[in-house]
Write an enzyme that holds these catalytic residues in place. Sequence first.
Site: not given
Length: 837
Positions: A701, A705
Amino acid sequence: MPRPTSQLEVHKFGGASLADPQAVRHAVAIIQGRPAPRVIVVSAMAGVTDLLLETAGRARAGDVVAAYKASGLLRERHQGAVRALLPTGQLRNELLAFVDAQVDELETLAKGLSILRELTPRTSDFLVARGERLSARLVAAALQAAGVKTRYVDAADVVKTDAHFGNASPDLERTDAALRKALRPLLGQGGTPVVTGFIGSAPDGEVTTLGRGGSDLTASLVGRALAAARVNLWKDVPGLLTADPRVVPDARVLPQLNVREAAELAYYGAKVLHPRALIPVIGRKVPLFVRPFGEPAAAGTEVSERETGLDVPVKALSSAPGQALITVEGNGMLGVPGVAARTFAALQREQISVSLITQASSEHSICFCVPASSAERARGCLAEAFRDEIAHREIDGVAVRTGVATIAVVGLGMAGTPGVARRVFSALAEQGINVIAIAQGSSELNISAVVEEAQAKEAQRAIHAAFQLGKVGGGSVAPRDRLDIFLLGFGRIGRSFAELVGELPANGPKVRIVGVADRSGVVFDPAGLSPHRLASIAREKAKGHSLRHLDGGTPWNAEFAVRSATRHALSHPVLVDVTADETTAVVRGALAGGMDVVLANKKPLSGPGREAEELFEVARTHGRRLRHEATVGAGLPVMDTFSKLIETGDEIVSIEGCFSGTLGFLLSELERWKKFSQALQAAIDAGYTEPDPRDDLSGSDVARKALILGRMLGFKGEPASVVTESLVPEGARQLPLKQFLARLSAWDDWFAQKIRTAQQKGQVLRYVATVTPRRLRVGLQPVSADNPFAALKGTDNQIVFTTVRYREHPLVIRGPGAGPLVTAAGVLNDVLALARR
Ligand code: ADP
Ligand code: ASP
Ligand code: MG
């Protein structure tokens, strides 16, 4: 000439007006509310023609599984509607059997197609005609159940066409006669015939279709044959608007249009009417009314012989995308008679329709537009027709330019008004839009321009504004400043977002949610979903109910639902994606369909580089905006700061940060000697984690980003090139989610050990992302107590921008970076930024 009977009314219900059982009930109520005699014309239920064509296309490509999936959907939709509309009994059973028979036959055909790998227009028509046959049976049965005396009429028996399968033209005289013969006796007995729209029959009796949107044409054929007092076309728009509302948000309802004006708009691409729908009634005193299905009392737009508003030069505009401009050019054409005639004769033999023609007065070239799909055929037949002239260099050749669109500016008032063309072209020039060709009909009813397809939408907005069409009487489609949101994902973030929207102050921008979709289905209502209704959807969902089974719910997938939403007259439509799914195709469809997009979902921007780039490209070419503040740091102004730095001419050297609220929370809990299992469970319960917490622990995750930010800095690599350190213990990687969650305590010691080792060195562990244009790395980093990252607590994120201006003392943003509420707030911020255009 037929006797001008009557008080007879024709009512045509379009696909959107037959979207689901509720809509069919509404149609029945409208019919019951109108005086007899009346004839009903129906098109297929919303999306059904597309599904039938998809079934055929998949089958032809040999993909029987996909074809059956589509046919299964058809069966489910129609049988669901039958069950919802008819009481148990013989009528219902008959209809269920009819649906089965039609879908069975479709599946048999699909199997055949998958073997032959060939689909002729004739077969395609036979296949799609069942959409109207199903819906007309359904509406007739629903009327009958409501006590209306009715009879199903198959248009293949009464609409006589040529043999141009797929886009057949009716023979007006023969159709007049057949319609009168079939319908008058029924009407005489006080019955209300229900006629299938869109279909007819060729001279050999085979079923044909009249081209997409053809049930409008069926309705005007019926109106003509019976000299109806009026034809009502019930649609999902308030009437005929000054422009396509999906392209020009401040398009307005026109109270009245002359038939020739409306015919011109339809012919030049206004999707609201079939291109040839008005031909049968030109010169007849049969007015048509385009009326809002959702608001039966409203007047809609009258299309009639009357000529009104002649004091305004321009009433409306339309555009046909997907055109090709063909030029036949050469010195040898000068003064030679018959070149134009031969050009168009050749095209006619190939049945290629030509929309716009211009010829230079020097007769040096002829230029015209055809649909891009016929461009190659047109080139071929012209090269053949002029083979000798080309060989002798009298004609240079046939040039084809694709990727263009025509725009038609229409109004009877432009006849004799000087300067209309100049206003059109200076409006375009001011926007830097190049006009490739122009044409003006001799009737002076229409000025057409050919522009690059990518600029067509902007061109329409510019012309609409230049003639102040937003001020034409009749009332606007929707308040200009309202945003209509289609919400993808209705989990915790989605629900928080809906609540925030419900609490917006009344004096700010107006935001409405019109659709909610998740994997269990879609609830869409162009009239808006009230906070009350949204709360009830949330409650039903919490009880485990699928959206498809709720009031107004459908089983559509997100891509289809968004595509169909873009067809509604929404005001400034916005897709908000708060899922964690692969939604790239949905987002692309939304942008191409004229929606702005706000993402909290990282996936569309952090997959293959080509895909992410393409999304921004599609947004650019369609004049749409794609915002994604909440993809990094939830509601923290990360993207906002980024753009402000760039806009003011600063240059970003690197970005470093703790972007994972989840890992931040987990590490600071572990530092307080909480057990890993307890700390992770607490993070799950608070809604900090992704649906599978290993997506957080693995760093993937954070890597996403980092990739999103990296790409903003010009990083060209693919997802696999982000150097990522995973915190998922070996042995936990392959487990099914349930088992992983059941065994969390097995890894308590493993984590405690890591923390202890760092603390012995006077350090703490932080999960840090380092982003430069060339390299992306995410992983655990031991930091000493005086490092600013060390002081981070809980879910707080910290993002550090090192730029040319902020080199010694980097710019720091810090605050809560996870959780449904702050994420929803970040999303809402983006939405409100769209309102401030
Ligand atoms: P039906 O349900 O009868 O088939 P359509 O979907 O074919 O109706 O026509 C309505 C659609 O046409 C609207 O969704 C709207 O987006 C589009 N449209 C394009 N141009 C116009 C226009 N000038 N006025 C009204 N609607 C328009
Ligand atoms: N069902 C057909 C179509 O989708 C005809 C119509 O809707 O008028 O094109
Ligand atoms: Mg239509």
